[in-house]
Design a protein around this motif. Structure first.
Motif, PDB file in Angstrom:
ATOM      1  N   LYS A 176      11.426 -10.789  -5.463  1.00 12.11           N
ATOM      2  CA  LYS A 176      10.395  -9.893  -4.919  1.00 12.11           C
ATOM      3  C   LYS A 176       9.423 -10.663  -4.035  1.00 12.11           C
ATOM      4  N   LYS A 177       9.052 -11.835  -4.475  1.00 10.73           N
ATOM      5  CA  LYS A 177       8.127 -12.653  -3.684  1.00 10.73           C
ATOM      6  C   LYS A 177       8.739 -13.027  -2.340  1.00 10.73           C
ATOM      7  N   TYR A 178      10.008 -13.454  -2.361  1.00 13.48           N
ATOM      8  CA  TYR A 178      10.653 -13.860  -1.118  1.00 13.48           C
ATOM      9  C   TYR A 178      10.817 -12.682  -0.155  1.00 13.48           C
ATOM     10  N   THR A 179      11.338 -11.565  -0.647  1.00 14.25           N
ATOM     11  CA  THR A 179      11.595 -10.429   0.246  1.00 14.25           C
ATOM     12  C   THR A 179      10.307  -9.868   0.825  1.00 14.25           C
ATOM     13  N   PHE A 180       9.229  -9.864   0.029  1.00 12.86           N
ATOM     14  CA  PHE A 180       7.959  -9.341   0.542  1.00 12.86           C
ATOM     15  C   PHE A 180       7.346 -10.308   1.551  1.00 12.86           C
ATOM     16  N   ASP A 181       7.406 -11.607   1.262  1.00 15.41           N
ATOM     17  CA  ASP A 181       6.894 -12.605   2.210  1.00 15.41           C
ATOM     18  C   ASP A 181       7.636 -12.509   3.539  1.00 15.41           C
ATOM     19  N   LEU A 182       8.945 -12.342   3.470  1.00 15.51           N
ATOM     20  CA  LEU A 182       9.744 -12.254   4.691  1.00 15.51           C
ATOM     21  C   LEU A 182       9.403 -10.996   5.478  1.00 15.51           C
ATOM     22  N   ALA A 183       9.219  -9.878   4.784  1.00 16.85           N
ATOM     23  CA  ALA A 183       8.856  -8.633   5.462  1.00 16.85           C
ATOM     24  C   ALA A 183       7.506  -8.778   6.164  1.00 16.85           C
ATOM     25  N   SER A 204       2.490  -3.981  -5.893  1.00 22.24           N
ATOM     26  CA  SER A 204       3.176  -4.001  -7.185  1.00 22.24           C
ATOM     27  C   SER A 204       2.702  -2.841  -8.057  1.00 22.24           C
ATOM     28  N   ARG A 205       1.424  -2.468  -7.937  1.00 20.65           N
ATOM     29  CA  ARG A 205       0.905  -1.322  -8.684  1.00 20.65           C
ATOM     30  C   ARG A 205       1.520  -0.020  -8.178  1.00 20.65           C
ATOM     31  N   VAL A 206       1.702   0.069  -6.867  1.00 22.32           N
ATOM     32  CA  VAL A 206       2.313   1.271  -6.291  1.00 22.32           C
ATOM     33  C   VAL A 206       3.728   1.448  -6.817  1.00 22.32           C
ATOM     34  N   ILE A 207       4.533   0.400  -6.724  1.00 21.22           N
ATOM     35  CA  ILE A 207       5.928   0.487  -7.133  1.00 21.22           C
ATOM     36  C   ILE A 207       6.050   0.764  -8.626  1.00 21.22           C
ATOM     37  N   SER A 208       5.188   0.144  -9.429  1.00 21.38           N
ATOM     38  CA  SER A 208       5.257   0.312 -10.885  1.00 21.38           C
ATOM     39  C   SER A 208       5.015   1.760 -11.298  1.00 21.38           C
ATOM     40  N   GLY A 209       4.169   2.471 -10.546  1.00 21.26           N
ATOM     41  CA  GLY A 209       3.839   3.830 -10.958  1.00 21.26           C
ATOM     42  C   GLY A 209       4.367   4.931 -10.074  1.00 21.26           C
ATOM     43  N   LEU A 210       5.115   4.560  -9.032  1.00 22.05           N
ATOM     44  CA  LEU A 210       5.533   5.538  -8.031  1.00 22.05           C
ATOM     45  C   LEU A 210       6.412   6.630  -8.612  1.00 22.05           C
ATOM     46  N   PHE A 211       7.309   6.272  -9.542  1.00 23.51           N
ATOM     47  CA  PHE A 211       8.241   7.246 -10.109  1.00 23.51           C
ATOM     48  C   PHE A 211       7.918   7.556 -11.572  1.00 23.51           C
ATOM     49  N   SER A 212       6.670   7.278 -11.975  1.00 22.13           N
ATOM     50  CA  SER A 212       6.251   7.613 -13.329  1.00 22.13           C
ATOM     51  C   SER A 212       5.835   9.082 -13.382  1.00 22.13           C
ATOM     52  N   VAL A 213       5.463   9.572 -14.574  1.00 17.45           N
ATOM     53  CA  VAL A 213       4.982  10.945 -14.704  1.00 17.45           C
ATOM     54  C   VAL A 213       3.762  11.105 -13.796  1.00 17.45           C
ATOM     55  N   PRO A 214       3.805  12.037 -12.822  1.00 15.29           N
ATOM     56  CA  PRO A 214       2.756  12.118 -11.792  1.00 15.29           C
ATOM     57  C   PRO A 214       1.462  12.757 -12.283  1.00 15.29           C
ATOM     58  N   ILE A 215       0.794  12.089 -13.218  1.00 16.22           N
ATOM     59  CA  ILE A 215      -0.495  12.550 -13.731  1.00 16.22           C
ATOM     60  C   ILE A 215      -1.544  11.515 -13.350  1.00 16.22           C
ATOM     61  N   ALA A 289      10.599  -0.598   0.890  1.00 18.39           N
ATOM     62  CA  ALA A 289      12.019  -0.941   0.825  1.00 18.39           C
ATOM     63  C   ALA A 289      12.208  -2.438   0.600  1.00 18.39           C
ATOM     64  N   SER A 290      11.384  -3.253   1.273  1.00 16.93           N
ATOM     65  CA  SER A 290      11.516  -4.699   1.130  1.00 16.93           C
ATOM     66  C   SER A 290      11.124  -5.162  -0.262  1.00 16.93           C
ATOM     67  N   TYR A 291      10.106  -4.527  -0.814  1.00 18.52           N
ATOM     68  CA  TYR A 291       9.599  -4.984  -2.105  1.00 18.52           C
ATOM     69  C   TYR A 291      10.507  -4.568  -3.250  1.00 18.52           C
ATOM     70  N   ASP A 292      11.099  -3.397  -3.148  1.00 18.72           N
ATOM     71  CA  ASP A 292      11.834  -2.848  -4.289  1.00 18.72           C
ATOM     72  C   ASP A 292      13.347  -2.930  -4.110  1.00 18.72           C
ATOM     73  N   THR A 293      13.896  -2.133  -3.208  1.00 16.60           N
ATOM     74  CA  THR A 293      15.358  -2.013  -3.146  1.00 16.60           C
ATOM     75  C   THR A 293      16.051  -3.307  -2.728  1.00 16.60           C
ATOM     76  N   THR A 294      15.505  -3.997  -1.723  1.00 15.79           N
ATOM     77  CA  THR A 294      16.162  -5.226  -1.268  1.00 15.79           C
ATOM     78  C   THR A 294      16.055  -6.328  -2.316  1.00 15.79           C
TER      79      THR A 294
END
Length: 479
Positions: A176-183, A204-215, A289-294
């Motif tokens: 995650k560190k490498y792909t985000f630094d490169l992006a 990292s906070r966005v990705i951690s909660g993006l697909f959680s229960v949307p409350i 996309a760089s932070y998560d999927t790649t």
């Protein structure tokens, strides 16, 4: 604590639902004059979202295909009535009818976390639209060729700083560190570690909660995603405005990164702030996309190499041949990437078994019929990798890691879809291919990896995630 609070909130929602409705609609529908796809609406308000999360997407999808229909079934996810299209025929139908019968759609909860409030009610097409097709231009193979040496140089620096000094590392956080630094380097021309940290921490906070229960309630993961998203947008606006000032003061400045090129092409007749917001929205999409999927893709490729010595050996031999042909300090180029045929088959097999993205949503633009069922206008649709990637009809012995599946003509059309397909195929496909192969080259030509937790559990959040981050022991090759 976050998990407990989220569970308590869900119980409140369920209790309220039961008070409003005497019983959940658990019976399957699909008969009658409407000819709607068979399926279940699940619990009121919550729908089938909890089952989807608890069972995991793969088990949930296969179960619904068996109980409802192997072609298309009805469900309720993310508060929306949804038709899930199945198999290669379903994939082909949705890919071929993009912008005809269906159009791009994102859940409101995701848009609230990612984009500026001014754009939340806009369509995905409007949010991501730029007058010039910068995304595809900067991500097409011809443009990406020039970034291979940068990718290689950054991979070497990253491994030297974060891998080589240690005997054991965790692959996921370092990926995650490498792909985000490169992006940040390629898309924003940012290299300063503090500047990157101001983006990566809230991301990292966005990705951690993006697909959680949307409350959006204090203490929940989704609340963290909302707060993190605002921090990211504020930081990006600051970066955009500083860069715009630099460009205006230095007319000879060469724009090699995505941000600078977009700023130079901004239409001065339009509202500047809105242009800045549009640019930020597009950059955020790339960074997500760089932070998560790649990073997940890279992690799972290295995970398989660490646990399958015979696969690792073949990859290493291919990569060593490339390394031996290079001069001292010479960086990788396009011709080197084209020689990594077996390595790319290994990557594709990893993407088949553990696809980083689960699928994509669309919205029906009009009533239409598929497989004898009516999909009403306004319904959401979903295609997913889990209807084909492990189907033995298309991939014999589907749980076996077998890169030879991709030799010759490869899998049947529309069965291997980690990047989607049609006009909405992921524009970052080639970027991901180069990034993964370049990093893979630098790892296997230097180390042999040994997993410290052989049967590490993989859980599903937004992507398949190894519970412990894939801890491995590193063994330097003998010279």
């Amino acid at each position: 604590m976050d998990a407990l609070l989220s569970c308590l909130l869900l119980l409140v929602i369920l209790a309220a639902s039961l008070f409003l409705v005497s019983r959940a609609k658990k019976h399957y529908t699909g008969s009658g004059s409407s000819k709607l796809p068979p399926g279940t609406t699940g619990w009121p308000l919550v729908g089938e979202s909890m089952k989807f999360v608890m069972l995991g997407p793969e088990k949930y999808i296969s179960g619904r295909m068996k109980d409802c229909s192997p072609d298309v079934f009805r469900t309720s996810l993310l508060g929306e009535t949804m038709a899930v299209f199945c198999g290669p025929a379903g994939n082909k139908f949705l890919f071929s009818n993009d912008n005809k019968l269906v159009t791009s759609w994102l859940p409101l909860s995701i848009k609230k976390a990612l984009v500026f409030p001014d754009f939340v009610d806009n369509s995905v097409k409007d949010i991501a639209a730029l007058k010039h097709n910068f995304m595809h231009e900067i991500l097409k193979p011809e443009a990406l060729r020039h970034y291979i040496p940068i990718m290689d140089s950054m991979a070497r620096q990253h491994i030297e700083a974060d891998w080589s000094p240690r005997k054991e590392i965790k692959v996921l956080p370092l990926s995650k560190k490498y792909t985000f630094d490169l992006a940040c380097r390629l898309f924003l021309n940012i290299e300063d570690l503090e500047d990157i940290k101001r983006l990566s921490d809230p991301f990292s906070r966005v990705i951690s909660g993006l697909f959680s229960v949307p409350i959006d309630f204090p203490g929940t993961a989704y609340s963290g995603a909302i707060k993190g998203g605002k921090m990211v947008r504020d930081e990006l606006l600051s970066i955009i405005r500083r860069r715009a000032k630099q460009l205006s003061e230095n007319k000879d400045m060469v724009a090699t990164d995505l941000l600078s090129r977009m700023l130079l092409a901004m239409d001065q007749e339009n509202d500047k702030l809105m242009n800045e917001m549009e640019i930020s929205n597009n950059v955020i999409g790339l960074l997500v996309a760089s932070y998560d999927t790649t990073s997940i893709s890279l992690t799972m490729v290295l995970n398989f190499l660490a646990q399958l010595p015979h696969i690792y050996q073949e990859v290493m031999e291919e990569q060593m041949e490339i390394a031996k042909a290079k001069g001292p300090g010479e960086l990788l180029n396009w011709e080197d990437i084209e020689k990594m045929k077996y390595s790319w088959n290994v990557v594709r097999e990893a993407l088949r078994l553990t696809p980083p993205a689960q699928g994509s949503f669309r919205e029906a633009k009009t009533d239409f019929t598929y497989a004898g069922f009516t999909i009403p206008k306004g319904w959401k649709t979903f295609w997913t990798v889990h209807t084909t990637h492990k189907n033995p009809q298309y991939f014999p012995e589907p749980e076996k890691f077998d890169p030879s599946r991709f030799e010759g003509s490869g899998p049947a059309p529309y069965t291997f879809v980690p990047f989607g397909g049609g006009p909405r195929m992921c524009p970052g496909k080639e970027y991901a291919r180069l990034e993964i192969l370049v990093f893979l080259h630098n790892v296997v030509t230097k180390f042999k990896m040994e997993k410290t937790i052989p049967n590490e559990k993989i859980v599903f959040h937004s992507s398949p995630t190894p519970v412990h981050g894939v801890p491995v022991r590193l063994h330097l090759h003998e010279k």
